[in-house]
Design an enzyme around this catalytic site. Structure first.
Site, PDB file in Angstrom:
ATOM      1  N   LYS A 147       0.668  -1.285  -0.018  1.00  0.00           N
ATOM      2  CA  LYS A 147      -0.011   0.060   0.021  1.00  0.00           C
ATOM      3  C   LYS A 147       0.833   1.278  -0.049  1.00  0.00           C
ATOM      4  CE  LYS A 147      -3.794  -2.050   2.925  1.00  0.00           C
ATOM      5  NZ  LYS A 147      -5.071  -2.178   2.100  1.00  0.00           N
TER       6      LYS A 147
ATOM      7  N   ARG B  40      -6.788  -7.544  -9.344  1.00  0.00           N
ATOM      8  CA  ARG B  40      -7.516  -8.855  -9.835  1.00  0.00           C
ATOM      9  C   ARG B  40      -8.902  -8.602 -10.044  1.00  0.00           C
ATOM     10  NH1 ARG B  40     -10.267  -8.548  -5.117  1.00  0.00           N
ATOM     11  NH2 ARG B  40      -8.932  -7.948  -3.223  1.00  0.00           N
TER      12      ARG B  40
ATOM     13  N   GLU C  31      -2.814   7.330   7.858  1.00  0.00           N
ATOM     14  CA  GLU C  31      -3.579   8.003   7.038  1.00  0.00           C
ATOM     15  C   GLU C  31      -4.467   8.913   7.825  1.00  0.00           C
ATOM     16  OE1 GLU C  31      -5.912   5.625   4.608  1.00  0.00           O
ATOM     17  OE2 GLU C  31      -4.116   5.174   3.134  1.00  0.00           O
TER      18      GLU C  31
ATOM     19  N   HIS D  75     -14.763  -2.996   8.533  1.00  0.00           N
ATOM     20  CA  HIS D  75     -14.136  -2.585   7.288  1.00  0.00           C
ATOM     21  C   HIS D  75     -14.003  -3.594   6.107  1.00  0.00           C
ATOM     22  CE1 HIS D  75     -12.615   0.813   9.437  1.00  0.00           C
ATOM     23  NE2 HIS D  75     -11.895   0.277  10.173  1.00  0.00           N
TER      24      HIS D  75
HETATM   25  P1  ADP Z   1      -7.901  -3.751   3.271  1.00  0.00           P
HETATM   26  O1  ADP Z   1      -7.126  -3.800   1.890  1.00  0.00           O
HETATM   27  O2  ADP Z   1      -7.288  -4.511   4.531  1.00  0.00           O
HETATM   28  O3  ADP Z   1      -9.323  -4.273   2.872  1.00  0.00           O
HETATM   29  P2  ADP Z   1      -8.451  -0.871   2.717  1.00  0.00           P
HETATM   30  O4  ADP Z   1      -7.257   0.005   2.607  1.00  0.00           O
HETATM   31  O5  ADP Z   1      -9.018  -1.458   1.341  1.00  0.00           O
HETATM   32  O6  ADP Z   1      -7.939  -2.136   3.768  1.00  0.00           O
HETATM   33  O7  ADP Z   1      -9.589  -0.364   3.538  1.00  0.00           O
HETATM   34  C1  ADP Z   1     -10.854  -0.934   3.989  1.00  0.00           C
HETATM   35  C2  ADP Z   1     -11.669  -0.096   4.496  1.00  0.00           C
HETATM   36  O8  ADP Z   1     -11.400   0.742   5.679  1.00  0.00           O
HETATM   37  C3  ADP Z   1     -12.087   1.025   3.514  1.00  0.00           C
HETATM   38  O9  ADP Z   1     -13.198   0.639   2.543  1.00  0.00           O
HETATM   39  C4  ADP Z   1     -12.757   2.158   4.432  1.00  0.00           C
HETATM   40  O10 ADP Z   1     -14.132   1.910   4.685  1.00  0.00           O
HETATM   41  C5  ADP Z   1     -11.904   1.935   5.736  1.00  0.00           C
HETATM   42  N1  ADP Z   1     -10.704   3.099   5.342  1.00  0.00           N
HETATM   43  C6  ADP Z   1      -9.549   2.796   4.953  1.00  0.00           C
HETATM   44  N2  ADP Z   1      -8.834   3.881   4.741  1.00  0.00           N
HETATM   45  C7  ADP Z   1      -9.353   4.748   5.608  1.00  0.00           C
HETATM   46  C8  ADP Z   1      -9.262   6.270   5.957  1.00  0.00           C
HETATM   47  N3  ADP Z   1      -8.099   6.632   5.689  1.00  0.00           N
HETATM   48  N4  ADP Z   1     -10.425   6.794   6.550  1.00  0.00           N
HETATM   49  C9  ADP Z   1     -11.505   6.073   6.843  1.00  0.00           C
HETATM   50  N5  ADP Z   1     -11.833   5.007   6.557  1.00  0.00           N
HETATM   51  C10 ADP Z   1     -10.976   4.149   5.873  1.00  0.00           C
END
Ligand code: ADP
Length: 634
Positions: free
Chosen positions: A116, A292, A200, A235
């Site tokens: 990431k 993917r 973040e 999440h």
């Molecule tokens: P993973 O790859 O573990 O699934 P992601 O980075 O795709 O994690 O994030 C999953 C979810 O977490 C997002 O869809 C969102 O709901 C929440 N999320 C991620 N980053 C943030 C952020 N900076 N602020 C608020 N919610 C976030």
């Protein structure tokens, strides 16, 4: 086009890929573990190869075994599905080394998006907007903390190698920071053997909107619009939809173009998803790119009329994209609900067990069920507990949502706990119907979705009673049809006509005593029997109910236990005490038999039976009073 491909996956996605391959005349090879010996994907494929024991790190995740299976069967290409080896650059390299086409992006693109942090650096350089934060190489905890302090709380810690919400922690103040970082790192080491962290700004009430992109090896690229995946638990996505409610055409286009820019930055080929967070102001920020096919790709297929697996196969075979951007249009609205073996009331604890009953809603052009299991299969401890994806389409969001609720109420799964009731409550909750969603939706609407309010029980109780009485009537009619004396008055079990039958029902967690003395309207109510009772799908949500032995009623109020009414239609098989004889609380007074099961009627207190209204051998209507009882002690 290929003549034969191997599918390095299992479950619904393996079945989904086989369907398209078959429609293109491409032969398929399935791989399977011990646990999946009789699985649907194995039956559907033209050939299959056993690749190891049940744990995925001894089968589906073993690169050499998968490659070996492809070489042995003469497959020219491997489709990895999602999960397992789908984003594993090493696997991709091994495919290339063995002259097998990997149906997915180039090795470098997977590697570039594998972290990431690294992905963010590439996207920043390409001018794609990022969530503010720190994603540097210097992993000194003080540096990470300082950037969090500078940004202001709340912040979100993420594992650079993360996925599935693992290694992620929200931090609300500086005092919590050190502990949260430690916990996130431990989780990251356990899950990914890598604890590089990024931090973040934790956006409040954002929406998760992702863009489906597709690129070919001839420098063509298109976006197939967006999916809104804001409705999440822990999440992780629960219900996805396309298009995103309320998004303007201008924002759609800006996001689509940003996604293409992201893909171009890594010379992408094949299907990819660029995930963005959209804040309350409508600003969007790159989160990550999934290299993917996504679980939720069917909603895009439903609104565009395209088969994304077909696109993947064509692109991997060197063809150009089937459509250009201006040939792609959004038609109608689609939802996907992920049906899981899990218990929403126990913090979504995964459930395992045999699918004793499995009946899906009827499929047609508007209702699609992607699944990899059939009745009798087991949801085991080894793999993801997703049972199916229910996908619906209609001309607009309101109608599509209606379809979703209806299809959920038609799903019958017995033998293990599922999230169907939870999904139904979600789909019928008011704010969801209004499209007023963000990633905190489930937490913010807990009361409505988990239904533990007294008002709900008041609403559901008469419906539960109606359902029970209807069911009894139905059974009586069925029995009459089978009987040699169809006109026997015994069969005329119109329970509504009984003098105030007493019922006791457990509705969710509450136990309710009911006297049904008036007809209840059952319009818009769907009742589904399960192995543990019956489910009510109502206009106001879902309720799981179990009929219990009614309490001792009129004349003996306050006396605990004992039911002196027939619990159901049946035969009185034995009277065990004499009239007038002294009995103790809990003594068995008589035995009834119904549906090959015996039910005992016990003394509600010390006392005596003054009169039995039936004799051994009599057929008795459910709800009928069986005897008169005189209590002497409480
Ligand atoms: P993973 O790859 O573990 O699934 P992601 O980075 O795709 O994690 O994030 C999953 C979810 O977490 C997002 O869809 C969102 O709901 C929440 N999320 C991620 N980053 C943030 C952020 N900076 N602020 C608020 N919610 C976030």
């Amino acid at each position: 086009m290929f003549t034969k491909i191997l599918i390095a996956n299992r479950g619904e996605i393996a079945c989904r890929i086989i369907k398209t391959a078959r429609s293109l005349g491409v032969a398929t090879v399935a791989v399977y573990s011990d646990a999946d010996q009789h699985a649907l994907h194995v039956k559907m494929a033209d050939e299959s190869v056993h690749i190891g024991s049940s744990p995925s790190n001894e089968s589906y995740l073993v690169i050499e075994k998968v490659i070996q299976a492809a070489l042995e069967t003469g497959a020219e290409a491997i489709h990895p599905g999602y999960g397992f080896l789908s984003e594993n650059a090493d696997f991709c390299r091994q495919c290339a080394a063995n002259n097998l086409v990997f149906i997915g992006p180039p090795i470098e693109a997977i590697a570039a998006m594998g972290s990431k942090s690294a992905a963010k650096t590439i996207m920043a350089d390409a001018g794609v907007p990022l969530v503010p934060g720190y994603h540097g190489d210097d992993q000194n905890p003080d540096i990470i903390k300082q950037s969090a302090n500078k940004m202001g709380y709340p912040v979100l810690l993420k594992a650079a190698a993360g996925g599935g919400g693992k290694g992620m922690r929200a931090v609300y103040s500086e005092t919590e920071f050190d502990e949260a970082l430690g916990a996130a790192k431990r989780e990251a080491i356990n899950s990914f053997n890598d604890d590089i962290m990024l931090v973040e700004k934790y956006l409040l009430k954002p929406r998760h909107v992702e863009i489906q992109v597709f690129c070919d090896s001839h420098k063509n690229a298109v976006y197939l619009f967006e999916r809104d995946c804001s409705v999440q638990r822990r999440h992780q996505k629960v219900i996805e939809e396309a298009p995103a409610p309320g998004i303007t055409e201008a924002l759609r286009q800006r996001m689509g173009e940003a996604a293409i820019k992201a893909a171009a930055a890594i010379n992408y080929e094949g299907a990819g998803t660029v995930e963005f967070l959209v804040d309350t102001q409508g600003e969007f920020f790159f989160m990550e790119m999934n290299t993917r096919l996504q679980v939720e790709h069917p909603v895009t297929e439903m609104i565009t009329g395209q088969d994304l697996v077909e696109w993947q196969l064509r692109v991997a075979a060197g063809e150009t994209l089937p459509c250009s951007q201006d040939q792609l249009n959004i038609s109608g609205h689609a939802f996907e609900a992920r049906i899981y073996a899990e218990d929403p009331d126990q913090d979504f604890l995964p459930a395992t067990g045999v699918l004793k009953q499995l009946q899906t809603p009827l499929e047609n052009t508007c209702v699609r069920v992607d699944t990899g299991v059939v009745e009798g299969d087991e949801v085991s401890i080894y793999y993801d507990p997703m049972i199916a994806k229910l996908v619906v389409w209609d001309t607009d969001r309101e109608r599509a949502l209606q379809r979703l609720a209806k299809a959920l109420s038609e799903y019958r799964i017995g033998g293990l706990t599922t999230n169907i009731g939870f999904l139904y409550n979600l789909a019928t909750s008011r704010a969801f119907q209004d499209g007023d969603i963000d990633t905190g939706y489930i937490e913010a609407h807990e009361q409505e979705i988990f239904r533990q309010r007294d008002a709900d029980i008041d609403y559901a109780a008469p419906l539960a009673a109606a359902a029970i009485l209807e069911q009894r009537e139905h059974k009586a009619i069925e029995a009459a049809k089978r009987s040699s004396e169809p006109n026997s008055p015994w069969h005329l079990n119109n329970s509504w006509g009984l003098p105030q039958p007493r019922l006791k029902v457990q509705i969710q967690q509450a136990v309710v005593d009911l006297t049904v003395d008036s007809m209840v309207s059952v319009d818009g109510l769907t009742v589904a029997s399960t192995d543990t009772g019956f489910d009510l799908f109502t206009r106001n949500g879902f309720f799981h109910c179990t009929e219990m032995q009614p309490d001792f009623g009129t004349g003996n109020e306050g006396v605990d236990g004992g039911n002196l009414n027939a619990p159901m239609n049946g035969t009185l098989v034995a009277v065990l005490v004499d009239t007038g004889a002294e009995v103790n609380k809990g003594d068995t007074l008589l035995v009834m038999e119904a549906m090959k099961m015996e039910h005992t009627i016990i003394a509600p207190s010390g006392g005596s039976v003054t009169e039995f209204y039936f004799q051994a051998g009599d057929l008795v209507d459910g709800g009928s009073e069986l005897l008169a009882f005189e209590a002497t002690s409480p």
